[in-house]
Design a protein around this motif. Structure first.
Motif, PDB file in Angstrom:
ATOM      1  N   ILE A   1      -2.007   4.754  -2.172  1.00  0.00           N
ATOM      2  CA  ILE A   1      -2.807   5.862  -1.650  1.00  0.00           C
ATOM      3  C   ILE A   1      -4.154   5.350  -1.152  1.00  0.00           C
ATOM      4  O   ILE A   1      -4.640   5.785  -0.103  1.00  0.00           O
ATOM      5  N   LEU A   2      -4.771   4.419  -1.875  1.00  0.00           N
ATOM      6  CA  LEU A   2      -6.055   3.865  -1.425  1.00  0.00           C
ATOM      7  C   LEU A   2      -5.912   3.121  -0.107  1.00  0.00           C
ATOM      8  O   LEU A   2      -6.758   3.247   0.786  1.00  0.00           O
ATOM      9  N   VAL A   3      -4.837   2.347   0.035  1.00  0.00           N
ATOM     10  CA  VAL A   3      -4.581   1.665   1.309  1.00  0.00           C
ATOM     11  C   VAL A   3      -4.338   2.704   2.394  1.00  0.00           C
ATOM     12  O   VAL A   3      -4.830   2.571   3.516  1.00  0.00           O
ATOM     13  N   GLY A   4      -3.615   3.773   2.063  1.00  0.00           N
ATOM     14  CA  GLY A   4      -3.360   4.845   3.021  1.00  0.00           C
ATOM     15  C   GLY A   4      -4.634   5.541   3.471  1.00  0.00           C
ATOM     16  O   GLY A   4      -4.780   5.884   4.645  1.00  0.00           O
ATOM     17  N   LEU A   5      -5.568   5.738   2.554  1.00  0.00           N
ATOM     18  CA  LEU A   5      -6.833   6.368   2.937  1.00  0.00           C
ATOM     19  C   LEU A   5      -7.657   5.450   3.836  1.00  0.00           C
ATOM     20  O   LEU A   5      -8.305   5.923   4.777  1.00  0.00           O
ATOM     21  N   LEU A   6      -7.616   4.149   3.577  1.00  0.00           N
ATOM     22  CA  LEU A   6      -8.293   3.189   4.452  1.00  0.00           C
ATOM     23  C   LEU A   6      -7.668   3.220   5.849  1.00  0.00           C
ATOM     24  O   LEU A   6      -8.373   3.248   6.855  1.00  0.00           O
ATOM     25  N   VAL A   7      -6.348   3.237   5.892  1.00  0.00           N
ATOM     26  CA  VAL A   7      -5.647   3.308   7.175  1.00  0.00           C
ATOM     27  C   VAL A   7      -5.962   4.625   7.886  1.00  0.00           C
ATOM     28  O   VAL A   7      -6.141   4.650   9.101  1.00  0.00           O
TER      29      VAL A   7
ATOM     30  N   LEU B   1       3.777  -1.148  -1.156  1.00  0.00           N
ATOM     31  CA  LEU B   1       3.268  -0.800  -2.490  1.00  0.00           C
ATOM     32  C   LEU B   1       3.837   0.535  -2.955  1.00  0.00           C
ATOM     33  O   LEU B   1       4.188   0.697  -4.122  1.00  0.00           O
ATOM     34  N   GLY B   2       3.922   1.484  -2.048  1.00  0.00           N
ATOM     35  CA  GLY B   2       4.481   2.786  -2.389  1.00  0.00           C
ATOM     36  C   GLY B   2       5.966   2.731  -2.683  1.00  0.00           C
ATOM     37  O   GLY B   2       6.479   3.486  -3.511  1.00  0.00           O
ATOM     38  N   ALA B   3       6.672   1.826  -2.026  1.00  0.00           N
ATOM     39  CA  ALA B   3       8.106   1.684  -2.271  1.00  0.00           C
ATOM     40  C   ALA B   3       8.368   1.080  -3.650  1.00  0.00           C
ATOM     41  O   ALA B   3       9.395   1.364  -4.268  1.00  0.00           O
ATOM     42  N   LEU B   4       7.456   0.249  -4.127  1.00  0.00           N
ATOM     43  CA  LEU B   4       7.605  -0.345  -5.454  1.00  0.00           C
ATOM     44  C   LEU B   4       7.205   0.618  -6.566  1.00  0.00           C
ATOM     45  O   LEU B   4       7.494   0.371  -7.734  1.00  0.00           O
ATOM     46  N   SER B   5       6.545   1.713  -6.214  1.00  0.00           N
ATOM     47  CA  SER B   5       6.080   2.690  -7.184  1.00  0.00           C
ATOM     48  C   SER B   5       7.192   3.678  -7.523  1.00  0.00           C
ATOM     49  O   SER B   5       8.170   3.822  -6.788  1.00  0.00           O
TER      50      SER B   5
ATOM     51  N   ASN C   1       6.318   9.087  -4.861  1.00  0.00           N
ATOM     52  CA  ASN C   1       6.554   9.050  -3.415  1.00  0.00           C
ATOM     53  C   ASN C   1       5.337   9.344  -2.557  1.00  0.00           C
ATOM     54  O   ASN C   1       5.384   9.135  -1.354  1.00  0.00           O
ATOM     55  N   MET C   2       4.245   9.829  -3.131  1.00  0.00           N
ATOM     56  CA  MET C   2       3.129  10.300  -2.321  1.00  0.00           C
ATOM     57  C   MET C   2       2.506   9.198  -1.475  1.00  0.00           C
ATOM     58  O   MET C   2       2.267   9.376  -0.277  1.00  0.00           O
TER      59      MET C   2
ATOM     60  N   ASN D   1       1.767   6.671   3.936  1.00  0.00           N
ATOM     61  CA  ASN D   1       1.760   5.508   4.811  1.00  0.00           C
ATOM     62  C   ASN D   1       2.822   5.600   5.903  1.00  0.00           C
ATOM     63  O   ASN D   1       2.588   5.134   7.023  1.00  0.00           O
ATOM     64  N   ILE D   2       3.952   6.211   5.609  1.00  0.00           N
ATOM     65  CA  ILE D   2       4.973   6.410   6.645  1.00  0.00           C
ATOM     66  C   ILE D   2       4.423   7.297   7.761  1.00  0.00           C
ATOM     67  O   ILE D   2       4.574   6.993   8.952  1.00  0.00           O
ATOM     68  N   VAL D   3       3.773   8.394   7.388  1.00  0.00           N
ATOM     69  CA  VAL D   3       3.206   9.310   8.381  1.00  0.00           C
ATOM     70  C   VAL D   3       2.137   8.598   9.211  1.00  0.00           C
ATOM     71  O   VAL D   3       2.095   8.729  10.440  1.00  0.00           O
ATOM     72  N   LEU D   4       1.287   7.820   8.555  1.00  0.00           N
ATOM     73  CA  LEU D   4       0.218   7.127   9.284  1.00  0.00           C
ATOM     74  C   LEU D   4       0.779   6.059  10.229  1.00  0.00           C
ATOM     75  O   LEU D   4       0.260   5.882  11.337  1.00  0.00           O
TER      76      LEU D   4
END
Length: 73
Positions: free
Chosen positions: A7-13, A42-46, A49-50, A55-58
Motif C-alpha cells: 500500500i505504501l508503494v502504491g501511494l508513492l506510485v 509485494l501485494g501478491a505475496l501478502s 488483496n488491497m 497497484n493493478i489499478v495504478l
C-alpha cells in the motif's frame, strides 16, 4: 506486513502518477509502472488483496496515460 508495504508503494506510485498527468511530464509514468510492479509483487505475496488491487489499478491507469500520450507526453 507485506500488504502495508504494498500500500505504501502504491501511494508513492499514486502521487507520481498524479504528477505524470501534467502535460509534458508523461515520461514519469515510465518510472511509475516498474514501481507499481514492485508493489504488485509485494501485494501478491501478502494474504490480503488491497495493496495488490491498488497497484493493478495504478499500473493500468499509467499504461492508458502512456498510450494516450504517445509514450512521451
Amino acid at each position: 506486513m507485506l500488504n502495508i508495504l504494498s500500500i505504501l508503494v502504491g501511494l508513492l506510485v499514486l502521487v507520481l502518477t498524479m504528477i505524470g498527468f501534467i502535460p509534458f511530464l508523461g515520461w514519469l509514468n515510465w518510472l511509475t509502472i516498474p514501481l507499481g510492479i514492485v508493489g504488485l509483487a509485494l501485494g501478491a505475496l501478502s494474504s490480503h488483496n488491497m495493496g495488490r488491487n491498488l497497484n493493478i489499478v495504478l499500473i493500468i491507469v499509467c499504461g492508458i496515460r502512456l498510450f494516450v500520450g504517445g509514450g512521451i507526453f
